[in-house]
Write an enzyme that holds these catalytic residues in place. Structure first.
Site, PDB file in Angstrom:
ATOM      1  N   CYS A  75     -42.200 -22.678  36.240  1.00  0.00           N
ATOM      2  CA  CYS A  75     -42.504 -21.255  35.822  1.00  0.00           C
ATOM      3  C   CYS A  75     -42.260 -20.633  37.202  1.00  0.00           C
ATOM      4  O   CYS A  75     -43.006 -20.698  37.994  1.00  0.00           O
ATOM      5  CB  CYS A  75     -43.735 -21.308  35.240  1.00  0.00           C
ATOM      6  N   CYS A 185     -35.636 -17.565  35.143  1.00  0.00           N
ATOM      7  CA  CYS A 185     -37.072 -17.868  34.265  1.00  0.00           C
ATOM      8  C   CYS A 185     -36.966 -19.204  33.539  1.00  0.00           C
ATOM      9  O   CYS A 185     -35.673 -19.096  32.949  1.00  0.00           O
ATOM     10  CB  CYS A 185     -37.239 -16.623  33.077  1.00  0.00           C
TER      11      CYS A 185
HETATM   12  N1  DGL Z   1     -41.025 -19.452  32.010  1.00  0.00           N
HETATM   13  C1  DGL Z   1     -41.658 -18.615  33.097  1.00  0.00           C
HETATM   14  C2  DGL Z   1     -40.899 -18.238  34.301  1.00  0.00           C
HETATM   15  O1  DGL Z   1     -40.095 -19.228  34.613  1.00  0.00           O
HETATM   16  C3  DGL Z   1     -42.501 -17.460  32.280  1.00  0.00           C
HETATM   17  C4  DGL Z   1     -42.295 -16.602  31.477  1.00  0.00           C
HETATM   18  C5  DGL Z   1     -43.444 -15.796  30.949  1.00  0.00           C
HETATM   19  O2  DGL Z   1     -44.500 -16.368  30.536  1.00  0.00           O
HETATM   20  O3  DGL Z   1     -43.257 -14.710  30.923  1.00  0.00           O
HETATM   21  O4  DGL Z   1     -41.112 -17.147  34.676  1.00  0.00           O
END
Ligand code: DGL
Length: 265
Positions: A75, A185
């Site tokens: 993430c 993301c």
């Molecule tokens: N998948 C996540 C990222 O890479 C987080 C997305 C979220 O929960 O807002 O930033």
């Protein structure tokens, strides 16, 4: 090189990290993998740094209690908020993600790159540092994408609402001359087919999952590599409704699997 059956722990705010887990499985077919979706608290996007740090710490502690030999913060938002603290706290390899600004700067021909990411990532000091390091070689145009993570969490990868959102986020980047888009993301790689349809073949799309899997492989090769004996296993956990993740796994992971409730996290 020691042989160890200890698993690798991977987590994300929700299902986005599954895009990274797929790369990890390809690069490391013999490793046992634990995946935590913090779905009770997704999206992390605009939550406070303190909140995300606390979640990252709780989930990492859970994974370490499961005997994880390495952690992957799958993430970008959680990496920006929490990786320094996690590395200080846990004495094992902690691999994070960051938007692929450098590869994009290397790839662009127009001299303009677009970065799609959460507000949390784009407003972080880590991202500012990244742009400072590589941004002199190209113009970096950023685009926060509120609402997009929710569409992926709902399993809507190509419906009208997702299409409308994504197209509105991408249009200003293309209008400013970006020929290279960074998927900053881990939820966004699941939107790649739709994105490709929207931007055409001439725009490069860059994500970080494969590079992170290779980095993880290098790190555990130094200590705890699991030679391929038979296929590694996966265990899935969710802090939210386990049925929600179970319903999405066939679409996002490739096949069905049981999900356990995250306890103590
Ligand atoms: N998948 C996540 C990222 O890479 C987080 C997305 C979220 O929960 O807002 O930033």
């Amino acid at each position: 090189m020691s042989v160890s059956p200890r698993p690798i722990g991977v987590f994300d705010s929700g299902v986005g990290g599954l895009s990274v887990l797929r790369h990890i499985r390809t690069v490391l077919p013999g490793e046992d993998l634990l995946y935590v979706a913090d779905s009770a608290h997704a999206p992390y996007g605009m939550k406070s740094v303190a909140f995300i740090e606390a979640r990252a710490l709780a989930i990492s502690s859970f994974l370490v209690a499961q005997d994880a030999k390495a952690l992957v913060v799958a993430c970008n938002t959680a990496t920006a908020a929490a990786i320094v603290g996690l590395r200080a706290r846990f004495d094992l390899p902690v691999i994070g993600m960051e938007p692929a600004v450098k590869p994009a700067v290397d790839a662009t021909r127009s001299g303009v790159i677009g970065v799609l990411a959460t507000g949390g990532t784009l407003e972080s000091a880590r991202f500012a540092e990244l742009v400072q390091r590589f941004g002199s070689q190209a113009r970096v145009v950023v685009q926060p994408c509120p609402g997009l993570v929710e569409q992926v969490e709902a399993g809507d990868l190509s419906g009208p609402a997702t299409r409308a959102l994504l197209s509105a986020f991408v249009a200003p980047l293309l209008a400013q001359g970006a020929d290279t888009l960074v998927l900053g993301c881990t939820h966004y790689p699941f939107l790649q087919p739709l994105l490709r349809e929207l931007v055409g073949e001439q725009v490069a799309l860059i994500e970080t999952g494969a590079a992170v899997a290779r980095q993880l492989s290098r790190r555990i090769a130094e200590t705890d590599f699991q030679p391929v004996r038979s296929a590694g296993t996966e265990k899935f956990f969710s802090s939210g409704e386990r049925q929600h993740l179970e319903a999405l796994l066939p679409q996002l992971w490739g096949h069905a699997a049981p999900v356990k409730c995250l306890t103590g996290g």
